[in-house]
Design a protein around this motif. Structure first.
Motif, PDB file in Angstrom:
ATOM      1  N   MET A 179       6.064   8.580 -12.670  1.00  0.00           N
ATOM      2  CA  MET A 179       5.084   7.550 -12.319  1.00  0.00           C
ATOM      3  C   MET A 179       3.897   8.155 -11.563  1.00  0.00           C
ATOM      4  O   MET A 179       2.748   7.826 -11.838  1.00  0.00           O
ATOM      5  N   LEU A 180       4.201   9.018 -10.574  1.00  0.00           N
ATOM      6  CA  LEU A 180       3.137   9.628  -9.759  1.00  0.00           C
ATOM      7  C   LEU A 180       3.237  11.141  -9.916  1.00  0.00           C
ATOM      8  O   LEU A 180       3.947  11.820  -9.161  1.00  0.00           O
ATOM      9  N   ARG A 181       2.536  11.659 -10.906  1.00  0.00           N
ATOM     10  CA  ARG A 181       2.607  13.098 -11.187  1.00  0.00           C
ATOM     11  C   ARG A 181       2.179  13.893  -9.961  1.00  0.00           C
ATOM     12  O   ARG A 181       1.131  13.621  -9.376  1.00  0.00           O
ATOM     13  N   GLY A 182       3.014  14.854  -9.563  1.00  0.00           N
ATOM     14  CA  GLY A 182       2.676  15.695  -8.418  1.00  0.00           C
ATOM     15  C   GLY A 182       3.320  15.223  -7.119  1.00  0.00           C
ATOM     16  O   GLY A 182       3.166  15.870  -6.092  1.00  0.00           O
ATOM     17  N   THR A 183       4.061  14.116  -7.157  1.00  0.00           N
ATOM     18  CA  THR A 183       4.725  13.679  -5.927  1.00  0.00           C
ATOM     19  C   THR A 183       5.749  14.715  -5.492  1.00  0.00           C
ATOM     20  O   THR A 183       6.356  15.399  -6.327  1.00  0.00           O
ATOM     21  N   ARG A 184       5.946  14.797  -4.176  1.00  0.00           N
ATOM     22  CA  ARG A 184       6.952  15.734  -3.657  1.00  0.00           C
ATOM     23  C   ARG A 184       8.355  15.168  -3.785  1.00  0.00           C
ATOM     24  O   ARG A 184       9.327  15.870  -3.560  1.00  0.00           O
TER      25      ARG A 184
ATOM     26  N   ALA B   7      -1.112  14.301  -2.204  1.00  0.00           N
ATOM     27  CA  ALA B   7      -2.291  13.681  -2.802  1.00  0.00           C
ATOM     28  C   ALA B   7      -1.877  12.695  -3.894  1.00  0.00           C
ATOM     29  O   ALA B   7      -2.552  11.684  -4.116  1.00  0.00           O
ATOM     30  N   ALA B   8      -0.749  12.997  -4.547  1.00  0.00           N
ATOM     31  CA  ALA B   8      -0.293  12.117  -5.628  1.00  0.00           C
ATOM     32  C   ALA B   8      -0.081  10.697  -5.119  1.00  0.00           C
ATOM     33  O   ALA B   8      -0.385   9.725  -5.817  1.00  0.00           O
ATOM     34  N   VAL B   9       0.429  10.584  -3.899  1.00  0.00           N
ATOM     35  CA  VAL B   9       0.682   9.258  -3.328  1.00  0.00           C
ATOM     36  C   VAL B   9      -0.602   8.693  -2.713  1.00  0.00           C
ATOM     37  O   VAL B   9      -0.985   7.550  -2.961  1.00  0.00           O
ATOM     38  N   VAL B  10      -1.291   9.530  -1.928  1.00  0.00           N
ATOM     39  CA  VAL B  10      -2.486   9.061  -1.222  1.00  0.00           C
ATOM     40  C   VAL B  10      -3.544   8.560  -2.204  1.00  0.00           C
ATOM     41  O   VAL B  10      -4.193   7.536  -1.973  1.00  0.00           O
ATOM     42  N   ASN B  11      -3.708   9.265  -3.315  1.00  0.00           N
ATOM     43  CA  ASN B  11      -4.777   8.923  -4.253  1.00  0.00           C
ATOM     44  C   ASN B  11      -4.349   7.917  -5.321  1.00  0.00           C
ATOM     45  O   ASN B  11      -5.148   7.574  -6.189  1.00  0.00           O
ATOM     46  N   SER B  12      -3.116   7.486  -5.276  1.00  0.00           N
ATOM     47  CA  SER B  12      -2.687   6.559  -6.320  1.00  0.00           C
ATOM     48  C   SER B  12      -3.189   5.159  -5.988  1.00  0.00           C
ATOM     49  O   SER B  12      -3.431   4.825  -4.835  1.00  0.00           O
ATOM     50  N   ASP B  13      -3.346   4.363  -7.024  1.00  0.00           N
ATOM     51  CA  ASP B  13      -3.761   2.980  -6.761  1.00  0.00           C
ATOM     52  C   ASP B  13      -2.616   2.016  -7.045  1.00  0.00           C
ATOM     53  O   ASP B  13      -2.822   0.836  -7.275  1.00  0.00           O
ATOM     54  N   VAL B  14      -1.393   2.558  -6.997  1.00  0.00           N
ATOM     55  CA  VAL B  14      -0.235   1.704  -7.219  1.00  0.00           C
ATOM     56  C   VAL B  14      -0.111   0.687  -6.089  1.00  0.00           C
ATOM     57  O   VAL B  14      -0.481   0.962  -4.942  1.00  0.00           O
ATOM     58  N   VAL B  15       0.325  -0.493  -6.422  1.00  0.00           N
ATOM     59  CA  VAL B  15       0.667  -1.513  -5.427  1.00  0.00           C
ATOM     60  C   VAL B  15       2.178  -1.668  -5.475  1.00  0.00           C
ATOM     61  O   VAL B  15       2.748  -1.906  -6.535  1.00  0.00           O
ATOM     62  N   TRP B  16       2.819  -1.498  -4.321  1.00  0.00           N
ATOM     63  CA  TRP B  16       4.288  -1.580  -4.326  1.00  0.00           C
ATOM     64  C   TRP B  16       4.745  -3.026  -4.458  1.00  0.00           C
ATOM     65  O   TRP B  16       4.433  -3.879  -3.637  1.00  0.00           O
ATOM     66  N   THR B  17       5.499  -3.232  -5.538  1.00  0.00           N
ATOM     67  CA  THR B  17       6.167  -4.511  -5.778  1.00  0.00           C
ATOM     68  C   THR B  17       7.609  -4.161  -6.148  1.00  0.00           C
ATOM     69  O   THR B  17       7.947  -2.979  -6.284  1.00  0.00           O
ATOM     70  N   ASP B  18       8.448  -5.162  -6.347  1.00  0.00           N
ATOM     71  CA  ASP B  18       9.810  -4.875  -6.805  1.00  0.00           C
ATOM     72  C   ASP B  18       9.770  -3.999  -8.063  1.00  0.00           C
ATOM     73  O   ASP B  18      10.541  -3.049  -8.203  1.00  0.00           O
TER      74      ASP B  18
ATOM     75  N   LYS C  20       0.827  -1.206   0.000  1.00  0.00           N
ATOM     76  CA  LYS C  20       0.000   0.000   0.000  1.00  0.00           C
ATOM     77  C   LYS C  20       0.862   1.257   0.000  1.00  0.00           C
ATOM     78  O   LYS C  20       1.760   1.400   0.819  1.00  0.00           O
ATOM     79  N   PRO C  21       0.554   2.212  -0.883  1.00  0.00           N
ATOM     80  CA  PRO C  21       1.308   3.467  -0.866  1.00  0.00           C
ATOM     81  C   PRO C  21       0.796   4.401   0.226  1.00  0.00           C
ATOM     82  O   PRO C  21      -0.388   4.374   0.577  1.00  0.00           O
ATOM     83  N   GLY C  22       1.686   5.225   0.765  1.00  0.00           N
ATOM     84  CA  GLY C  22       1.272   6.262   1.708  1.00  0.00           C
ATOM     85  C   GLY C  22       0.766   5.711   3.008  1.00  0.00           C
ATOM     86  O   GLY C  22      -0.164   6.269   3.605  1.00  0.00           O
ATOM     87  N   ALA C  23       1.380   4.643   3.524  1.00  0.00           N
ATOM     88  CA  ALA C  23       0.811   3.953   4.679  1.00  0.00           C
ATOM     89  C   ALA C  23       1.575   4.169   5.982  1.00  0.00           C
ATOM     90  O   ALA C  23       1.144   3.677   7.018  1.00  0.00           O
ATOM     91  N   VAL C  24       2.688   4.893   5.945  1.00  0.00           N
ATOM     92  CA  VAL C  24       3.434   5.081   7.184  1.00  0.00           C
ATOM     93  C   VAL C  24       2.766   6.181   8.007  1.00  0.00           C
ATOM     94  O   VAL C  24       2.623   7.322   7.564  1.00  0.00           O
ATOM     95  N   GLU C  25       2.339   5.823   9.215  1.00  0.00           N
ATOM     96  CA  GLU C  25       1.620   6.769  10.065  1.00  0.00           C
ATOM     97  C   GLU C  25       2.500   7.956  10.426  1.00  0.00           C
ATOM     98  O   GLU C  25       3.691   7.799  10.679  1.00  0.00           O
ATOM     99  N   GLY C  26       1.916   9.127  10.459  1.00  0.00           N
ATOM    100  CA  GLY C  26       2.637  10.300  10.915  1.00  0.00           C
ATOM    101  C   GLY C  26       3.331  11.070   9.804  1.00  0.00           C
ATOM    102  O   GLY C  26       3.834  12.153  10.042  1.00  0.00           O
ATOM    103  N   TYR C  27       3.377  10.509   8.589  1.00  0.00           N
ATOM    104  CA  TYR C  27       3.976  11.244   7.470  1.00  0.00           C
ATOM    105  C   TYR C  27       2.856  11.767   6.582  1.00  0.00           C
ATOM    106  O   TYR C  27       1.939  11.020   6.232  1.00  0.00           O
ATOM    107  N   ARG C  28       2.923  13.080   6.267  1.00  0.00           N
ATOM    108  CA  ARG C  28       1.888  13.685   5.420  1.00  0.00           C
ATOM    109  C   ARG C  28       2.273  13.506   3.957  1.00  0.00           C
ATOM    110  O   ARG C  28       3.048  14.276   3.415  1.00  0.00           O
ATOM    111  N   TYR C  29       1.724  12.493   3.342  1.00  0.00           N
ATOM    112  CA  TYR C  29       1.987  12.235   1.921  1.00  0.00           C
ATOM    113  C   TYR C  29       1.232  13.236   1.060  1.00  0.00           C
ATOM    114  O   TYR C  29       0.189  13.758   1.460  1.00  0.00           O
TER     115      TYR C  29
END
Ligand code: HEM
Length: 71
Positions: free
Chosen positions: A42-47, A18-29, A7-16
């Protein structure tokens, strides 16, 4: 550090962005390698604006991240 596999954007306490939060990417290798090569392509608008140029560096990072993953 806790690492939530897949899951992207899943580490608690870090403000991701919207590019990460709203993405439907699944992290794989493969998706991690694509992201780390050129994050904003890959994720337009990422910081995260810089990528990791060397393929062997990306492979090392991905191997390390997998040691943090919950079983
Ligand atoms: C372990 C490897 C790495 C992973 C998995 C990773 C992943 C991420 C993710 C998911 C974000 C959040 C982006 C967003 O919310 O839009 C981020 C932020 C960022 N990353 Fe990376 N990154 C890594 C390594 C790096 C490296 C090597 C650099 C620079 C040389 C870098 C620079 C940044 C910057 C500048 C940010 C924004 C930080 C902020 O919000 O203030 N990252 N990274």
């Amino acid at each position: 550090m806790e690492c939530s596999v897949g899951k992207p954007g899943a580490v608690e306490g870090y403000r991701y962005s919207a590019a990460v939060v709203n993405s439907d990417v699944v992290w794989t290798d493969e998706t991690l390698d694509t992201y780390l090569t050129a994050p904003a392509r890959m994720l337009r608008g990422t910081r995260m604006t810089t990528g990791v140029v060397r393929p062997d560096d990306r492979a090392d990072i991905i191997a390390y991240l997998k040691t943090l993953a919950a079983p």
